[in-house]
Every structure is written in structure tokens, then in C-alpha cells.
Design an enzyme around this catalytic site. Structure first.
Site, PDB file in Angstrom:
ATOM      1  CG  ASP A 206      -2.693  69.199 146.161  1.00 16.40           C
ATOM      2  OD1 ASP A 206      -3.398  68.181 146.306  1.00 16.40           O
ATOM      3  OD2 ASP A 206      -3.072  70.335 146.496  1.00 16.40           O
ATOM      4  N   GLY A 232       2.125  63.630 146.246  1.00 19.28           N
ATOM      5  CA  GLY A 232       2.265  62.796 147.437  1.00 19.28           C
ATOM      6  C   GLY A 232       1.259  63.228 148.470  1.00 19.28           C
ATOM      7  CG  PHE A 234      -0.631  67.536 153.124  1.00 17.47           C
ATOM      8  CD1 PHE A 234      -1.523  66.820 153.901  1.00 17.47           C
ATOM      9  CD2 PHE A 234      -1.115  68.584 152.324  1.00 17.47           C
ATOM     10  CE1 PHE A 234      -2.882  67.116 153.888  1.00 17.47           C
ATOM     11  CE2 PHE A 234      -2.489  68.883 152.315  1.00 17.47           C
ATOM     12  CZ  PHE A 234      -3.376  68.138 153.100  1.00 17.47           C
ATOM     13  CG  HIS A 252      -9.502  76.330 156.227  1.00 21.85           C
ATOM     14  ND1 HIS A 252     -10.477  77.195 155.786  1.00 21.85           N
ATOM     15  CD2 HIS A 252      -9.175  75.582 155.142  1.00 21.85           C
ATOM     16  CE1 HIS A 252     -10.737  76.973 154.509  1.00 21.85           C
ATOM     17  NE2 HIS A 252      -9.964  76.007 154.093  1.00 21.85           N
TER      18      HIS A 252
HETATM   19  N1  SAH Z   1      -3.753  75.807 148.555  1.00 18.62           N
HETATM   20  C1  SAH Z   1      -4.753  75.762 147.505  1.00 18.62           C
HETATM   21  C2  SAH Z   1      -5.749  74.612 147.658  1.00 18.62           C
HETATM   22  C3  SAH Z   1      -6.447  74.549 148.989  1.00 18.62           C
HETATM   23  S1  SAH Z   1      -7.683  73.253 149.061  1.00 18.62           S
HETATM   24  C4  SAH Z   1      -5.502  77.087 147.467  1.00 18.62           C
HETATM   25  O1  SAH Z   1      -5.578  77.768 148.472  1.00 18.62           O
HETATM   26  O2  SAH Z   1      -6.041  77.413 146.419  1.00 18.62           O
HETATM   27  C5  SAH Z   1      -6.828  71.999 149.958  1.00 18.62           C
HETATM   28  C6  SAH Z   1      -5.823  71.243 149.126  1.00 18.62           C
HETATM   29  O3  SAH Z   1      -5.276  70.193 149.939  1.00 18.62           O
HETATM   30  C7  SAH Z   1      -6.410  70.577 147.894  1.00 18.62           C
HETATM   31  O4  SAH Z   1      -5.727  71.001 146.747  1.00 18.62           O
HETATM   32  C8  SAH Z   1      -6.203  69.092 148.157  1.00 18.62           C
HETATM   33  O5  SAH Z   1      -5.947  68.315 146.985  1.00 18.62           O
HETATM   34  C9  SAH Z   1      -5.002  69.104 149.070  1.00 18.62           C
HETATM   35  N2  SAH Z   1      -4.874  67.874 149.854  1.00 18.62           N
HETATM   36  C10 SAH Z   1      -5.848  67.231 150.547  1.00 18.62           C
HETATM   37  N3  SAH Z   1      -5.362  66.133 151.130  1.00 18.62           N
HETATM   38  C11 SAH Z   1      -4.040  66.059 150.783  1.00 18.62           C
HETATM   39  C12 SAH Z   1      -2.986  65.155 151.095  1.00 18.62           C
HETATM   40  N4  SAH Z   1      -3.200  64.103 151.897  1.00 18.62           N
HETATM   41  N5  SAH Z   1      -1.749  65.415 150.592  1.00 18.62           N
HETATM   42  C13 SAH Z   1      -1.519  66.499 149.813  1.00 18.62           C
HETATM   43  N6  SAH Z   1      -2.485  67.396 149.487  1.00 18.62           N
HETATM   44  C14 SAH Z   1      -3.728  67.171 149.952  1.00 18.62           C
END
Ligand code: SAH
Length: 345
Positions: A206, A232, A234, A252
Site C-alpha cells: 500500500d 509504493g 500500485f 471499485h
Molecule cells: N484493501 C483494504 C483497503 C481498501 S481502501 C480493505 O479492503 O480493507 C483502498 C486502499 O487503496 C487504501 O488502503 C489506499 O491507501 C490504497 N491506495 C490508494 N491509492 C494507492 C496507490 N496509488 N498505491 C497503493 N495503494 C493505494
């Protein structure tokens, strides 16, 4: 359940009145959670003057707001004028297992409420609200408010903890050795899965400031020997070589173009036999008056307003997987959330 309005004996104007005033209740719920009133009531009923004094409030006004919540069974008011929690209100207490407080603070909090205030702008332009405010990405906006970001992670983790138990039970993790949780937040999903499947190892991936919190959770769950974190974006990269890539409530958040970029980074990072496991609810093929439809449409419009993402139907997931170089192999349902499995084409 399928035809709530027809079954209720309420006149149509009353039904409309209740929907139109829904924000009164959500504002009151937010305030009471924010002031920590449920925690002040944890040991039993308390008089209004004490509640007002401990929360720095004007007692007669606070009483009127608490009575609004009495009317919807969040609180009760006793003959002697004290207030108490109902069995629903109990879940607003902080720090108890299954606490719904952080979720209420998120969903009825200022940021989401103000964004929904822009619904007309969203529908006229087709853009999410963060664009009107000049941000490039909803998570960049959130990172500017560390308290809100921490509450967001806590709210996601509270739900994800329950979802993890369901996912660990319905999906067959036995053939896998290593799993990456992409956009894994606090690590709640991976922690739940690793606890249920002692042969597995995993990485929570994340944003760097988010995985710091995941690291703390991993240590608290004594999983540091089987679970690590990587920070990093994604959009640029993903940890390489794992047997499966989990993405829970990540895809989503994004439109198809951004979602494809994320899925392609996962595909680049995975071996030939790698599996893609999106963990989300599938948008129903037809919207009816069930709770499932209500949840799907509410979540979908909330994504439209706040993130520019969407809830996707099976056909939309199938097309997205194909465009990213995957075949959607099956959808494994659980009572809480589905696992949408894909393999490399
Ligand atoms: N999978 C977790 C969090 C979902 S919320 C759950 O279901 O509980 C979406 C997540 O995407 C957040 O933790 C946010 O920090 C992460 N996120 C958003 N942009 C990102 C990026 N560019 N790279 C990595 N993670 C990212």
C-alpha cells in the site's frame, strides 16, 4: 423484504418525508459518535447534565438531539430523564470488537457529507468531487488530513476483519504459498487469511504511510515471521512472484482506465500460474428492493461522488479482466463479499 414500500402501511408522503429527512438522523448519529457519548454510556444510563458537561455541550440542545436518536432506537430515555444505549447504540462504542464507530465517522462525516452536497455537479459533469477541488486522486486528498486518513483505515479494517474470516473460509487457499494484498490498508484481510491458513506467507502492499500502520497490526497479531509490508504505488509496481494477488475494495475506487493500470501492474508482477483475486461485491444484474440492491446502489453512487470508481457487474468484471490480460475463472460468494478469481490468459 422485496417490496418494502408496498408492504408498509405508511402513506406515501410519510415515506417521502422519512427519506427527505434522512440527513437529520445521520448528522445526529455522527455528532453523538464524535462526542463519544456512547462511551460515556458504556457503564449504564447517565443524566443529560453529566453528558453535556463531559462533552462541553449545551444541555438543553444536546437533549433535543439525543431524543432524535431515541426516536430511531439508537438511544433510550428513561423516566428519570437519564439516557442509555440500546442494543444498536452499543455498537457505537469505541474500541470494542465489531465497533461501528469509525464507519459512522467516515460515512456520515464531513468529507463524505460535503461531497454528496455536490451530487448535482457530479451528475452534470460526470466527474467525482475531488476533481472540482483540484486534486488528482481521492487518496492524495485524504492524505492531507491525517486524522481522517487514520479513521478511514480503521473503518475499512473493522469491516475487513469480518470479511477476512468469510474469505478465508470460502476460498481454497491450500494450493497457494504466497499472497500479496495490493492496496491492503491496515492489513486486516491478509492477517485474517494468514491466521486461518498457517502454511501461507504474505505481503501487504500500500502507500508508504499506510503500510506503517499495517506493520503494527502484523506485529500485534504475531505474524511478523510470515507477513511483511511493502510501500509504493500500485500504478507503478507490485511485489513480484506471489502465487496470488488480492485486491479488496481497491478496484471499485477507480474508473476502468485506472483499474486497468492497476491490474496490468499485478499481471506484470505475477508468475505464469499467478491468480488475481478481486474481493468485492458484484453489482446485481437487476436492481430490486432487496438490501443487496440497496447496498450495491448506495456504494456505487458513493464511488461516483467520492472516488470516480464504480461497483461492477459480472459482465463488467469479465470485460475488465479480459482487457487486462486475465480470464475470469469463477466468482466464489461468501455471505459478506465475493472472491472474483482470474488467471493469466
Ligand atoms: N484493501 C483494504 C483497503 C481498501 S481502501 C480493505 O479492503 O480493507 C483502498 C486502499 O487503496 C487504501 O488502503 C489506499 O491507501 C490504497 N491506495 C490508494 N491509492 C494507492 C496507490 N496509488 N498505491 C497503493 N495503494 C493505494
Amino acid at each position: 423484504m422485496n417490496d418494502t414500500h408496498a408492504e408498509s402501511a405508511l402513506p406515501p408522503q410519510t415515506v417521502l418525508y422519512q427519506i427527505a429527512t434522512g440527513h437529520y438522523f445521520s448528522r445526529a448519529l455522527f455528532l453523538v459518535a464524535k462526542l463519544g457519548i456512547p462511551d460515556l454510556l458504556a457503564e449504564g444510563p447517565r443524566p443529560i447534565d453529566e453528558l453535556a458537561q463531559e462533552t462541553g455541550s449545551h444541555a438543553p440542545s444536546l437533549r433535543r438531539v439525543l431524543r432524535l436518536l431515541v426516536s430511531i432506537e439508537i438511544l433510550e430515555e428513561h423516566e428519570d430523564g437519564t439516557f442509555a444505549l440500546t442494543s444498536t447504540g452499543e455498537w457505537l462504542r469505541a474500541g470494542i470488537p465489531g465497533s461501528f464507530r469509525s464507519t459512522v465517522l467516515l460515512l456520515s462525516g464531513t468529507s463524505i457529507q460535503e461531497a454528496w452536497g455536490e451530487l448535482e455537479w457530479v451528475v452534470r459533469t460526470g466527474d467525482p468531487v475531488f476533481r472540482k477541488r483540484g486534486f488528482s486522486d481521492p487518496f492524495v486528498q485524504m492524505a492531507q488530513d491525517p486524522d481522517a486518513a487514520a479513521n478511514f483505515d480503521e473503518a475499512m479494517a473493522a469491516f475487513t476483519k469480518i470479511a477476512a474470516v468469510a474469505v478465508a473460509a470460502v476460498y481454497d487457499f491450500a494450493p497457494l504459498r504466497t499472497v500479496v494484498d495490493v492496496g491492503g490498508g491496515n492489513g486486516a484481510l491478509l492477517i485474517g487469511i494468514l491466521r486461518a491458513h498457517p502454511h501461507l506467507r504474505g505481503i501487504v502492499f500500500d502507500q508508504p504511510h499506510v503500510v506503517e500502520r499495517a506493520q503494527t497490526q502484523i506485529a500485534a497479531n504475531q505474524l511478523a515471521d510470515r507477513c511483511s509490508v511493502a510501500g509504493g504505488s500500485f500504478f507503478d509496481t507490485a511485489p513480484e512472484g506471489a502465487d496470488a494477488y488480492l485486491l479488496k475494495h481497491v478496484i471499485h475506487d477507480w474508473n476502468d482506465e485506472d483499474a486497468l493500470r492497476i491490474l496490468k501492474r499485478c499481471r506484470d508482477a505475477m508468475p505464469e500460474h499467478g491468480k488475481l483475486l478481486i474481493v468485492e461485491n458484484v453489482y446485481p444484474s437487476r436492481i430490486d428492493r432487496s438490501l443487496e440492491s440497496r447496498g450495491a446502489t448506495a456504494n456505487d453512487v458513493n464511488m461516483l461522488v467520492n472516488t470516480g470508481g464504480r461497483q461492477r457487474s459480472e459482465a463488467e468484471f469479465t470485460a475488465l479482466y479480459a482487457a487486462a490480460g486475465f480470464t475470469l475463472t469463477r466468482i466464489v460468494p461468501s455471505p459478506i463479499v465475493s472472491v472474483i478469481e482470474g488467471v493469466r490468459r
